[in-house]
Design a protein around this motif. Structure first.
Motif, PDB file in Angstrom:
ATOM      1  N   GLY A  65       0.782  -1.233   0.000  1.00 38.52           N
ATOM      2  CA  GLY A  65       0.000   0.000   0.000  1.00 38.52           C
ATOM      3  C   GLY A  65       0.812   1.281   0.000  1.00 38.52           C
ATOM      4  N   PHE A  66       2.137   1.181  -0.048  1.00 32.55           N
ATOM      5  CA  PHE A  66       2.958   2.399   0.002  1.00 32.55           C
ATOM      6  C   PHE A  66       2.902   3.210  -1.302  1.00 32.55           C
ATOM      7  N   GLY A  67       2.708   2.541  -2.435  1.00 32.07           N
ATOM      8  CA  GLY A  67       2.536   3.258  -3.697  1.00 32.07           C
ATOM      9  C   GLY A  67       1.272   4.091  -3.662  1.00 32.07           C
ATOM     10  N   LYS A  68       0.194   3.490  -3.193  1.00 30.54           N
ATOM     11  CA  LYS A  68      -1.078   4.203  -3.048  1.00 30.54           C
ATOM     12  C   LYS A  68      -0.928   5.359  -2.059  1.00 30.54           C
ATOM     13  N   LEU A  69      -0.202   5.121  -0.971  1.00 29.58           N
ATOM     14  CA  LEU A  69      -0.009   6.149   0.050  1.00 29.58           C
ATOM     15  C   LEU A  69       0.748   7.364  -0.492  1.00 29.58           C
ATOM     16  N   ILE A  70       1.841   7.131  -1.203  1.00 31.95           N
ATOM     17  CA  ILE A  70       2.604   8.283  -1.697  1.00 31.95           C
ATOM     18  C   ILE A  70       1.835   9.019  -2.798  1.00 31.95           C
ATOM     19  N   MET A  71       1.050   8.287  -3.595  1.00 28.78           N
ATOM     20  CA  MET A  71       0.228   8.948  -4.614  1.00 28.78           C
ATOM     21  C   MET A  71      -0.857   9.806  -3.957  1.00 28.78           C
ATOM     22  N   LYS A  72      -1.472   9.297  -2.901  1.00 29.11           N
ATOM     23  CA  LYS A  72      -2.494  10.071  -2.181  1.00 29.11           C
ATOM     24  C   LYS A  72      -1.871  11.325  -1.573  1.00 29.11           C
ATOM     25  N   PHE A  73      -0.689  11.176  -0.992  1.00 27.64           N
ATOM     26  CA  PHE A  73      -0.001  12.330  -0.425  1.00 27.64           C
ATOM     27  C   PHE A  73       0.329  13.341  -1.520  1.00 27.64           C
ATOM     28  N   ALA A  74       0.804  12.861  -2.671  1.00 26.55           N
ATOM     29  CA  ALA A  74       1.136  13.758  -3.786  1.00 26.55           C
ATOM     30  C   ALA A  74      -0.111  14.500  -4.270  1.00 26.55           C
ATOM     31  N   GLU A  75      -1.218  13.791  -4.392  1.00 26.22           N
ATOM     32  CA  GLU A  75      -2.465  14.427  -4.833  1.00 26.22           C
ATOM     33  C   GLU A  75      -2.924  15.485  -3.834  1.00 26.22           C
ATOM     34  N   ASP A  76      -2.878  15.154  -2.547  1.00 24.13           N
ATOM     35  CA  ASP A  76      -3.261  16.126  -1.516  1.00 24.13           C
ATOM     36  C   ASP A  76      -2.336  17.339  -1.547  1.00 24.13           C
ATOM     37  N   TYR A  77      -1.051  17.107  -1.701  1.00 28.22           N
ATOM     38  CA  TYR A  77      -0.071  18.198  -1.761  1.00 28.22           C
ATOM     39  C   TYR A  77      -0.373  19.105  -2.955  1.00 28.22           C
ATOM     40  N   CYS A  78      -0.662  18.507  -4.092  1.00 32.76           N
ATOM     41  CA  CYS A  78      -0.982  19.291  -5.290  1.00 32.76           C
ATOM     42  C   CYS A  78      -2.244  20.117  -5.099  1.00 32.76           C
ATOM     43  N   ARG A  79      -3.271  19.501  -4.536  1.00 34.15           N
ATOM     44  CA  ARG A  79      -4.550  20.179  -4.368  1.00 34.15           C
ATOM     45  C   ARG A  79      -4.489  21.238  -3.257  1.00 34.15           C
ATOM     46  N   ILE A  80      -3.946  20.889  -2.110  1.00 33.43           N
ATOM     47  CA  ILE A  80      -3.995  21.769  -0.937  1.00 33.43           C
ATOM     48  C   ILE A  80      -2.866  22.793  -0.916  1.00 33.43           C
ATOM     49  N   VAL A  81      -1.643  22.358  -1.110  1.00 33.15           N
ATOM     50  CA  VAL A  81      -0.489  23.256  -0.996  1.00 33.15           C
ATOM     51  C   VAL A  81      -0.240  24.036  -2.286  1.00 33.15           C
ATOM     52  N   LEU A  82      -0.280  23.330  -3.423  1.00 31.55           N
ATOM     53  CA  LEU A  82       0.043  23.986  -4.694  1.00 31.55           C
ATOM     54  C   LEU A  82      -1.178  24.552  -5.413  1.00 31.55           C
ATOM     55  N   ASP A  83      -2.385  24.221  -4.940  1.00 32.89           N
ATOM     56  CA  ASP A  83      -3.642  24.685  -5.525  1.00 32.89           C
ATOM     57  C   ASP A  83      -3.747  24.328  -7.015  1.00 32.89           C
ATOM     58  N   LEU A  84      -3.373  23.107  -7.344  1.00 27.15           N
ATOM     59  CA  LEU A  84      -3.458  22.636  -8.726  1.00 27.15           C
ATOM     60  C   LEU A  84      -4.782  21.918  -8.946  1.00 27.15           C
ATOM     61  N   LYS A  85      -5.156  21.782 -10.204  1.00 30.70           N
ATOM     62  CA  LYS A  85      -6.444  21.184 -10.554  1.00 30.70           C
ATOM     63  C   LYS A  85      -6.328  19.806 -11.200  1.00 30.70           C
ATOM     64  N   ALA A  86      -5.109  19.439 -11.655  1.00 35.57           N
ATOM     65  CA  ALA A  86      -4.953  18.145 -12.334  1.00 35.57           C
ATOM     66  C   ALA A  86      -3.515  17.653 -12.226  1.00 35.57           C
ATOM     67  N   ILE A  87      -3.382  16.334 -12.324  1.00 33.74           N
ATOM     68  CA  ILE A  87      -2.065  15.696 -12.354  1.00 33.74           C
ATOM     69  C   ILE A  87      -2.004  14.811 -13.599  1.00 33.74           C
ATOM     70  N   TYR A  88      -0.900  14.908 -14.314  1.00 32.96           N
ATOM     71  CA  TYR A  88      -0.640  14.061 -15.476  1.00 32.96           C
ATOM     72  C   TYR A  88       0.512  13.132 -15.148  1.00 32.96           C
ATOM     73  N   LEU A  89       0.554  11.995 -15.842  1.00 28.54           N
ATOM     74  CA  LEU A  89       1.678  11.068 -15.698  1.00 28.54           C
ATOM     75  C   LEU A  89       1.774  10.212 -16.941  1.00 28.54           C
ATOM     76  N   SER A  90       2.884   9.506 -17.054  1.00 27.41           N
ATOM     77  CA  SER A  90       3.027   8.507 -18.109  1.00 27.41           C
ATOM     78  C   SER A  90       3.516   7.219 -17.458  1.00 27.41           C
ATOM     79  N   THR A  91       3.122   6.114 -18.057  1.00 31.35           N
ATOM     80  CA  THR A  91       3.524   4.813 -17.539  1.00 31.35           C
ATOM     81  C   THR A  91       3.665   3.832 -18.691  1.00 31.35           C
ATOM     82  N   ILE A  92       4.510   2.871 -18.510  1.00 30.64           N
ATOM     83  CA  ILE A  92       4.665   1.826 -19.517  1.00 30.64           C
ATOM     84  C   ILE A  92       3.856   0.596 -19.107  1.00 30.64           C
ATOM     85  N   ASP A  93       3.905   0.248 -17.823  1.00 32.76           N
ATOM     86  CA  ASP A  93       3.278  -1.003 -17.418  1.00 32.76           C
ATOM     87  C   ASP A  93       2.467  -0.942 -16.117  1.00 32.76           C
ATOM     88  N   GLN A  94       2.210   0.250 -15.606  1.00 34.40           N
ATOM     89  CA  GLN A  94       1.471   0.351 -14.344  1.00 34.40           C
ATOM     90  C   GLN A  94       0.120   1.043 -14.502  1.00 34.40           C
TER      91      GLN A  94
END
Length: 144
Positions: free
Chosen positions: A75-104
């Motif tokens: 569950g640590f991958g989910k945890l760090i992603m949740k923290f990143a999303e909260d940080y983006c929304r609350i601290v940075l006041d962003l509206k969206a996150i983009y990413l790229s992946t090959i196999d995840q």
């Protein structure tokens, strides 16, 4: 920072100097590296980096998402992603996150990310980027 560098390089090898420079550039805004630690901050469990997208001021690109192999599936991958999303929304006041992946993509879909067209990290382009369209990478987005 050295332990974070080692974790990232365990997944995507690159020169230690280049990795350290990237980590040293981290700040409270963008670019920002987020690190999950344990054992009194002596062990790095997970890392992700948030980077600016020049053409999208209210969004960022998340990259270098990695969990130490001995901690995967807990569950640590989910945890760090949740923290990143909260940080983006609350601290940075962003509206969206983009990413790229090959196999995840399945992992990111479970977190609410949806497939989107390729996005350039280098600002607006005046031409098509067929190399992005044909790449193995899949681009995804989550509205916060």
């Amino acid at each position: 920072m050295k332990k974070t560098c080692e974790l990232i390089n365990s997944e995507w090898p690159r020169s230690e100097t280049a990795r350290m420079r990237s980590l040293e550039a981290s700040c409270d805004t963008l670019p920002c590296s987020l690190v999950l630690t344990t054992d009194g901050m002596n062990r790095v469990i997970a890392h992700c980096k948030l980077s600016q997208i020049p053409s999208k001021k209210m969004a960022c690109f998340i990259e270098s998402v990695v969990v130490d192999k001995s901690f995967r599936g807990q569950g640590f991958g989910k945890l760090i992603m949740k923290f990143a999303e909260d940080y983006c929304r609350i601290v940075l006041d962003l509206k969206a996150i983009y990413l790229s992946t090959i196999d995840q993509d399945g992992f990111y879909e479970r977190l609410g990310y949806e497939f989107c067209t390729p996005i350039s990290m280098y600002g607006p382009r005046r031409c098509e980027l067929p190399s992005l369209e044909n790449a193995k990478k899949k681009y995804m987005k989550k509205v916060l």
